[in-house]
Motif scaffolding. Structure first.
Motif, mmCIF file in Angstrom:
data_model
loop_
_atom_site.group_PDB
_atom_site.id
_atom_site.type_symbol
_atom_site.label_atom_id
_atom_site.label_comp_id
_atom_site.label_asym_id
_atom_site.label_seq_id
_atom_site.Cartn_x
_atom_site.Cartn_y
_atom_site.Cartn_z
ATOM 1 N N GLN A 1 0.808 -1.161 -0.042
ATOM 2 C CA GLN A 1 0.018 0.054 0.058
ATOM 3 C C GLN A 1 0.873 1.337 -0.264
ATOM 4 O OE1 GLN A 1 -2.024 0.480 3.670
ATOM 5 N NE2 GLN A 1 -3.877 1.696 2.490
ATOM 6 N N LEU A 2 1.797 1.156 0.812
ATOM 7 C CA LEU A 2 2.852 2.388 0.919
ATOM 8 C C LEU A 2 3.533 2.486 -0.461
ATOM 9 C CD1 LEU A 2 3.732 2.552 4.982
ATOM 10 C CD2 LEU A 2 2.194 3.860 3.460
ATOM 11 N N VAL A 3 3.997 1.559 -0.929
ATOM 12 C CA VAL A 3 4.927 1.613 -2.139
ATOM 13 C C VAL A 3 4.189 2.112 -3.183
ATOM 14 C CG1 VAL A 3 6.201 0.212 -3.776
ATOM 15 C CG2 VAL A 3 6.809 -0.279 -1.419
ATOM 16 N N ASP A 4 2.851 1.547 -3.296
ATOM 17 C CA ASP A 4 2.122 2.083 -4.428
ATOM 18 C C ASP A 4 1.827 3.601 -4.299
ATOM 19 O OD1 ASP A 4 1.900 -0.485 -5.524
ATOM 20 O OD2 ASP A 4 -0.009 -0.931 -4.755
ATOM 21 N N ALA A 5 1.359 4.101 -2.937
ATOM 22 C CA ALA A 5 1.353 5.436 -2.846
ATOM 23 C C ALA A 5 2.326 6.364 -3.259
ATOM 24 C CB ALA A 5 0.760 5.689 -1.275
ATOM 25 N N LEU A 6 3.595 5.786 -2.831
ATOM 26 C CA LEU A 6 4.742 6.608 -3.133
ATOM 27 C C LEU A 6 5.005 6.762 -4.674
ATOM 28 C CD1 LEU A 6 7.697 5.949 -0.538
ATOM 29 C CD2 LEU A 6 6.407 7.927 -0.739
ATOM 30 N N VAL A 7 4.931 5.704 -5.210
ATOM 31 C CA VAL A 7 5.087 5.595 -6.644
ATOM 32 C C VAL A 7 4.329 6.755 -7.173
ATOM 33 C CG1 VAL A 7 5.007 4.198 -8.751
ATOM 34 C CG2 VAL A 7 6.092 3.405 -6.836
ATOM 35 N N ALA A 8 3.091 6.427 -6.889
ATOM 36 C CA ALA A 8 1.929 7.477 -7.582
ATOM 37 C C ALA A 8 2.124 8.743 -7.109
ATOM 38 C CB ALA A 8 0.487 6.927 -6.786
#
Length: 249
Positions: free
Chosen positions: A37-44
């Motif tokens: 969830q956090l990786v996806d949020a940072l990439v976005a």
């Protein structure tokens, strides 16, 4: 024994490991969903430069940190203990450890992380930028994100836990009964002051002793004895797991 280290804002670039595999990290069963969830949020978030600067507390001169976040899933990895930099990791100086000591570091050391929760020394991770104080758009604060899933993982740790994390990372998931270490400087007149920046260097030296010693402290008393044998001036209130490391001003 588990020694929990704080992360660093700065990190070594590059690496020779395969791209991030969340399933290969410590406590994957419990923490992968939150990490993803956090990786996806940072990439976005990296698609919006001004928003990234605001959320991560960056200046325009640090836009390369946003680029790192954009490449989280494709960038090469390094073992966590080699990824982090700064005065604590300089004092720990893993590059000078023997093969046996490196194995002990792999077994004993872990790093608190705003992005990964906790990683063992050998866990392969990319360079990234996210601190415990960051607040990602659309998500609660990181303490609310991590505490429900990370606290049970750390609480289940067997044996002595020495928590050298800073307060903001301890707040993500406190460890009941863990040994904590505060660093104070003592002047010639006996007055004392809390050490701020260089407390990290002293904690790095503590961590180095704990991975180079053959001793296996199983409780606070034996840990204090080991630290004193190692040349540290350590104070402990009776029955407390909070230690004070006293250094010259």
């Amino acid at each position: 024994m588990l020694v929990l280290l704080p992360p660093s804002e700065t990190k070594h670039a590059g690496g020779s490991g395969a791209p991030l595999d969340l399933a290969a990290l410590t406590a994957a069963d419990e923490l992968t969903a939150t990490r993803a969830q956090l990786v996806d949020a940072l990439v976005a978030l990296a698609d919006d430069l001004p928003a990234s600067r605001a959320a991560l507390g960056l200046s325009p001169a640090q836009d390369d940190e946003v680029e790192r976040n954009a490449a989280l899933r494709t960038a090469p990895t390094l073992p966590a203990i080699q990824r982090y930099t700064g005065v604590l990791y300089d004092a720990l100086d893993v590059g000078t450890l023997t093969k046996v000591q490196r194995a002990k570091a792999g077994a004993r050391l872990a790093v608190g992380s705003a992005l990964f929760g906790v990683v063992r020394a050998g866990d392969p991770i990319p360079a990234y930028r996210l601190s415990a104080h960051s607040h990602l758009p659309g998500l609660p604060n990181l303490r609310a994100v991590w505490k429900p899933v990370l606290a049970p993982v750390l609480a289940a740790t067997e044996g002595l836990v020495v928590d050298l994390r800073s307060g903001s990372y301890q707040a993500l998931a406190p460890v009941p009964g863990a040994v904590t270490v505060d660093v104070v400087s003592e002047r010639a007149d006996g007055s004392r002051a809390v050490v701020s920046h260089f407390n990290k260097a002293h904690k790095g030296r503590v961590a180095r002793l704990l991975v180079t010693s053959r001793a296996e402290p199983g409780d606070v008393t034996s840990l204090v004895a080991l630290l004193r044998r190692g040349g540290f001036h350590v104070e402990r209130a009776r029955g407390s797991s909070a230690l004070t490391l006293v250094v010259p001003a």
